[in-house]
Design a protein around this motif. Structure first.
Motif, PDB file in Angstrom:
ATOM      1  N   ASN A  79       0.542   2.644   8.078  1.00 65.28           N
ATOM      2  CA  ASN A  79      -0.831   2.267   7.738  1.00 65.28           C
ATOM      3  C   ASN A  79      -0.954   1.942   6.250  1.00 65.28           C
ATOM      4  OD1 ASN A  79      -1.261   4.693   6.219  1.00 65.28           O
ATOM      5  ND2 ASN A  79      -1.734   5.790   8.109  1.00 65.28           N
ATOM      6  N   GLY A  80      -2.120   1.449   5.863  1.00 67.18           N
ATOM      7  CA  GLY A  80      -2.317   1.016   4.487  1.00 67.18           C
ATOM      8  C   GLY A  80      -2.199   2.119   3.466  1.00 67.18           C
ATOM      9  N   ILE A  81      -2.604   3.337   3.819  1.00 67.13           N
ATOM     10  CA  ILE A  81      -2.507   4.472   2.896  1.00 67.13           C
ATOM     11  C   ILE A  81      -1.041   4.768   2.571  1.00 67.13           C
ATOM     12  CG2 ILE A  81      -2.985   6.923   2.563  1.00 67.13           C
ATOM     13  CD1 ILE A  81      -5.506   5.294   2.510  1.00 67.13           C
ATOM     14  N   ASP A  82      -0.211   4.836   3.616  1.00 71.49           N
ATOM     15  CA  ASP A  82       1.214   5.103   3.414  1.00 71.49           C
ATOM     16  C   ASP A  82       1.898   3.955   2.670  1.00 71.49           C
ATOM     17  OD1 ASP A  82       1.063   7.561   4.657  1.00 71.49           O
ATOM     18  OD2 ASP A  82       1.566   6.763   6.633  1.00 71.49           O
ATOM     19  N   LEU A  83       1.495   2.725   2.982  1.00 70.15           N
ATOM     20  CA  LEU A  83       2.059   1.575   2.282  1.00 70.15           C
ATOM     21  C   LEU A  83       1.713   1.635   0.795  1.00 70.15           C
ATOM     22  CD1 LEU A  83       3.504  -1.123   2.143  1.00 70.15           C
ATOM     23  CD2 LEU A  83       1.406  -2.233   2.952  1.00 70.15           C
ATOM     24  N   ALA A  84       0.465   2.008   0.494  1.00 68.57           N
ATOM     25  CA  ALA A  84       0.046   2.121  -0.913  1.00 68.57           C
ATOM     26  C   ALA A  84       0.879   3.174  -1.647  1.00 68.57           C
ATOM     27  CB  ALA A  84      -1.432   2.476  -0.989  1.00 68.57           C
ATOM     28  N   LYS A  85       1.164   4.280  -0.981  1.00 71.74           N
ATOM     29  CA  LYS A  85       1.989   5.328  -1.598  1.00 71.74           C
ATOM     30  C   LYS A  85       3.376   4.793  -1.929  1.00 71.74           C
ATOM     31  CE  LYS A  85      -0.337   9.208   0.713  1.00 71.74           C
ATOM     32  NZ  LYS A  85      -0.197  10.278   1.747  1.00 71.74           N
ATOM     33  N   ASN A  86       3.942   4.025  -1.005  1.00 72.13           N
ATOM     34  CA  ASN A  86       5.257   3.432  -1.243  1.00 72.13           C
ATOM     35  C   ASN A  86       5.233   2.439  -2.399  1.00 72.13           C
ATOM     36  OD1 ASN A  86       7.555   4.030   0.922  1.00 72.13           O
ATOM     37  ND2 ASN A  86       5.593   4.107   1.996  1.00 72.13           N
ATOM     38  N   LEU A  87       4.186   1.621  -2.451  1.00 71.92           N
ATOM     39  CA  LEU A  87       4.068   0.643  -3.533  1.00 71.92           C
ATOM     40  C   LEU A  87       3.918   1.335  -4.879  1.00 71.92           C
ATOM     41  CD1 LEU A  87       1.719  -2.044  -1.909  1.00 71.92           C
ATOM     42  CD2 LEU A  87       4.187  -2.195  -2.294  1.00 71.92           C
ATOM     43  N   LYS A  88       3.168   2.425  -4.903  1.00 71.84           N
ATOM     44  CA  LYS A  88       2.970   3.173  -6.147  1.00 71.84           C
ATOM     45  C   LYS A  88       4.271   3.833  -6.611  1.00 71.84           C
ATOM     46  CE  LYS A  88      -1.412   2.779  -7.357  1.00 71.84           C
ATOM     47  NZ  LYS A  88      -1.808   2.283  -8.695  1.00 71.84           N
ATOM     48  N   GLU A  89       5.115   4.223  -5.664  1.00 72.53           N
ATOM     49  CA  GLU A  89       6.407   4.805  -6.027  1.00 72.53           C
ATOM     50  C   GLU A  89       7.319   3.754  -6.661  1.00 72.53           C
ATOM     51  OE1 GLU A  89       8.091   6.629  -2.607  1.00 72.53           O
ATOM     52  OE2 GLU A  89       6.634   8.282  -2.542  1.00 72.53           O
ATOM     53  N   ILE A  90       7.196   2.532  -6.183  1.00 75.62           N
ATOM     54  CA  ILE A  90       7.995   1.431  -6.728  1.00 75.62           C
ATOM     55  C   ILE A  90       7.463   0.989  -8.082  1.00 75.62           C
ATOM     56  CG2 ILE A  90       8.713  -0.972  -6.358  1.00 75.62           C
ATOM     57  CD1 ILE A  90       8.582  -0.342  -3.322  1.00 75.62           C
ATOM     58  N   ASN A  91       6.130   0.874  -8.187  1.00 80.96           N
ATOM     59  CA  ASN A  91       5.491   0.440  -9.436  1.00 80.96           C
ATOM     60  C   ASN A  91       4.113   1.090  -9.518  1.00 80.96           C
ATOM     61  OD1 ASN A  91       4.348  -0.816 -11.634  1.00 80.96           O
ATOM     62  ND2 ASN A  91       4.481  -2.899 -10.817  1.00 80.96           N
ATOM     63  N   ASP A  92       3.995   2.099 -10.363  1.00 75.26           N
ATOM     64  CA  ASP A  92       2.728   2.846 -10.421  1.00 75.26           C
ATOM     65  C   ASP A  92       1.593   2.069 -11.068  1.00 75.26           C
ATOM     66  OD1 ASP A  92       3.556   2.880 -13.044  1.00 75.26           O
ATOM     67  OD2 ASP A  92       3.531   5.058 -13.272  1.00 75.26           O
ATOM     68  N   LYS A  93       1.890   0.865 -11.576  1.00 75.25           N
ATOM     69  CA  LYS A  93       0.857   0.023 -12.178  1.00 75.25           C
ATOM     70  C   LYS A  93       0.331  -1.030 -11.206  1.00 75.25           C
ATOM     71  CE  LYS A  93       0.696   1.696 -16.408  1.00 75.25           C
ATOM     72  NZ  LYS A  93       1.059   3.070 -16.234  1.00 75.25           N
ATOM     73  N   THR A  94       0.756  -0.959  -9.960  1.00 79.55           N
ATOM     74  CA  THR A  94       0.234  -1.889  -8.949  1.00 79.55           C
ATOM     75  C   THR A  94      -1.224  -1.557  -8.643  1.00 79.55           C
ATOM     76  OG1 THR A  94       2.399  -2.196  -7.910  1.00 79.55           O
ATOM     77  CG2 THR A  94       0.465  -2.734  -6.578  1.00 79.55           C
ATOM     78  N   ASN A  95      -2.085  -2.561  -8.748  1.00 76.20           N
ATOM     79  CA  ASN A  95      -3.500  -2.378  -8.394  1.00 76.20           C
ATOM     80  C   ASN A  95      -3.655  -2.452  -6.883  1.00 76.20           C
ATOM     81  OD1 ASN A  95      -5.097  -2.488 -11.084  1.00 76.20           O
ATOM     82  ND2 ASN A  95      -3.669  -4.213 -11.252  1.00 76.20           N
ATOM     83  N   ILE A  96      -4.277  -1.429  -6.302  1.00 77.57           N
ATOM     84  CA  ILE A  96      -4.484  -1.379  -4.858  1.00 77.57           C
ATOM     85  C   ILE A  96      -5.955  -1.602  -4.533  1.00 77.57           C
ATOM     86  CG2 ILE A  96      -4.276   0.004  -2.771  1.00 77.57           C
ATOM     87  CD1 ILE A  96      -1.576  -0.588  -4.017  1.00 77.57           C
ATOM     88  N   VAL A  97      -6.217  -2.565  -3.665  1.00 80.76           N
ATOM     89  CA  VAL A  97      -7.560  -2.793  -3.133  1.00 80.76           C
ATOM     90  C   VAL A  97      -7.469  -2.663  -1.618  1.00 80.76           C
ATOM     91  CG1 VAL A  97      -9.445  -4.426  -2.832  1.00 80.76           C
ATOM     92  CG2 VAL A  97      -8.256  -4.308  -5.033  1.00 80.76           C
ATOM     93  N   PHE A  98      -8.133  -1.663  -1.077  1.00 83.82           N
ATOM     94  CA  PHE A  98      -8.107  -1.454   0.365  1.00 83.82           C
ATOM     95  C   PHE A  98      -9.195  -2.291   1.035  1.00 83.82           C
ATOM     96  CE2 PHE A  98      -6.099   2.548  -1.047  1.00 83.82           C
ATOM     97  CZ  PHE A  98      -4.950   2.505  -0.267  1.00 83.82           C
ATOM     98  N   THR A  99      -8.854  -2.842   2.198  1.00 85.08           N
ATOM     99  CA  THR A  99      -9.830  -3.572   3.004  1.00 85.08           C
ATOM    100  C   THR A  99      -9.845  -2.931   4.380  1.00 85.08           C
ATOM    101  OG1 THR A  99      -8.215  -5.182   3.850  1.00 85.08           O
ATOM    102  CG2 THR A  99      -9.304  -5.699   1.760  1.00 85.08           C
ATOM    103  N   THR A 100     -10.998  -2.567   4.865  1.00 83.50           N
ATOM    104  CA  THR A 100     -11.078  -1.873   6.155  1.00 83.50           C
ATOM    105  C   THR A 100     -12.460  -2.029   6.760  1.00 83.50           C
ATOM    106  OG1 THR A 100     -10.819   0.277   7.246  1.00 83.50           O
ATOM    107  CG2 THR A 100     -11.743   0.286   5.031  1.00 83.50           C
ATOM    108  N   GLY A 101     -12.524  -1.784   8.060  1.00 87.92           N
ATOM    109  CA  GLY A 101     -13.810  -1.813   8.749  1.00 87.92           C
ATOM    110  C   GLY A 101     -14.435  -0.441   8.856  1.00 87.92           C
ATOM    111  N   HIS A 102     -13.806   0.576   8.260  1.00 87.60           N
ATOM    112  CA  HIS A 102     -14.278   1.951   8.395  1.00 87.60           C
ATOM    113  C   HIS A 102     -14.461   2.626   7.033  1.00 87.60           C
ATOM    114  CE1 HIS A 102     -13.223   1.526  12.640  1.00 87.60           C
ATOM    115  NE2 HIS A 102     -12.062   1.058  12.237  1.00 87.60           N
ATOM    116  N   LYS A 103     -15.553   3.337   6.866  1.00 91.42           N
ATOM    117  CA  LYS A 103     -15.820   4.058   5.618  1.00 91.42           C
ATOM    118  C   LYS A 103     -15.067   5.383   5.538  1.00 91.42           C
ATOM    119  CE  LYS A 103     -20.489   2.161   4.997  1.00 91.42           C
ATOM    120  NZ  LYS A 103     -21.928   2.495   4.844  1.00 91.42           N
ATOM    121  N   LYS A 104     -14.586   5.882   6.680  1.00 91.93           N
ATOM    122  CA  LYS A 104     -14.020   7.231   6.716  1.00 91.93           C
ATOM    123  C   LYS A 104     -12.737   7.384   5.901  1.00 91.93           C
ATOM    124  CE  LYS A 104     -11.530   6.392  11.071  1.00 91.93           C
ATOM    125  NZ  LYS A 104     -11.357   6.847  12.463  1.00 91.93           N
TER     126      LYS A 104
END
Length: 281
Positions: free
Chosen positions: A75-100
């Motif tokens: 999922n996007g959360i886990d993918l973001a964690k992986n991207l941050k491990e590779i480059n902690d300066k990567t800007n993450i913008v999440f897109t979703t249909g759910h507020k939860k």
């Protein structure tokens, strides 16, 4: 003229949603261009499978990632964690249909959290308020030599490609004059005597990433355009003798001596075509 040099990815396992997101991101940059009277250049790559992003991110510095959260597999959360491990300066913008998912998203220091359907103004605002702003650089223009041996120059110095196949891939994209190429086509040209396999497809992805990284490291991020299942060269961003020849440029026509990309066997028939065209001029 100032250009933004940004590597951006968009990830969503729903193809229609991914296409809509790609369109919205491009329109957002067009709006920023008009507002600031600058040329906003981005290398935007789209993925429908999250696990394809990790090897790409290991070869390319990703500045901004638009990630769907609720995806099959990773999922996007886990993918973001992986991207941050590779480059902690990567800007993450999440897109979703759910507020939860908002709390989990912001625990990763996300730049923004956009609810679907994502609109252009929301993306513009997200770009304006990146957690890690991307520096603005002067765009460079490549000089590409197709007549004789294929060579690429930047500031009168030869641009080095770590892999010969990466250089050959760039040559083929130039040869295609901006038309999109699928990985199947690239495989057939670069590895014509090899049987297609998963291993070979991974090798092709490595070649593509190596080519893009070589260009990015040289400060010419805007030369390659990558979409889902398609990659092309932005012909407007290179100074190429072959392209100028086709446009009827007198200097380019006079410089042609019957040799075209001598490095590569697949260019032989084009050399014969140019010879006939030259004789008619």
């Amino acid at each position: 003229m100032i250009n933004t040099n940004m590597n951006i990815i968009a990830v969503d396992d729903e193809i229609i949603a991914l296409h809509d997101l790609e369109y919205t991101i491009r329109k957002a940059f067009e709006q920023l261009t008009i507002e600031h009277k600058e040329t906003s250049i981005t290398n935007l790559s789209c993925f429908s499978m999250a696990d394809e992003v990790i090897p790409y991110a290991k070869n390319i510095d990703i500045h901004l990632a638009f990630l769907d959260i609720n995806m099959t597999g990773m999922n996007g959360i886990d993918l973001a964690k992986n991207l941050k491990e590779i480059n902690d300066k990567t800007n993450i913008v999440f897109t979703t249909g759910h507020k939860k998912y908002a709390l989990d998203a912001f625990s990763l220091c996300a730049s923004d959290y956009l609810l679907k359907p994502v609109n252009i103004n929301a993306v513009v605002q997200a770009i304006r308020t990146l957690r890690f702003p991307v520096k603005y650089k002067q765009s460079k223009k490549l000089k590409v030599q197709c007549f004789g041996n294929f060579e690429v120059f930047l500031d009168d110095k030869t641009l080095h490609f770590p892999r010969e196949k990466a250089k050959e891939l760039f040559a083929y994209l130039v040869h295609k004059k901006g038309s999109g190429c699928s990985t199947r086509e690239i495989t057939a040209v670069l590895y014509k005597n090899k049987e297609n396999s998963i291993s070979l497809q991974k090798q092709i992805q490595t070649v593509i990433s190596t080519m893009i990284k070589a260009l990015n490291d040289s400060g010419v991020m805007d030369v390659i355009e990558k979409k889902r299942n398609s990659i092309s060269v932005n012909a407007a961003k290179i100074d190429c003798d072959y392209l100028r020849f086709l446009q009827g440029d007198t200097h380019a026509i006079n410089s042609y001596t019957g040799e075209y990309m001598n490095n590569y066997s697949w260019a032989k028939f084009t050399a014969e075509h140019l010879e006939k065209k030259d004789s008619k001029e």
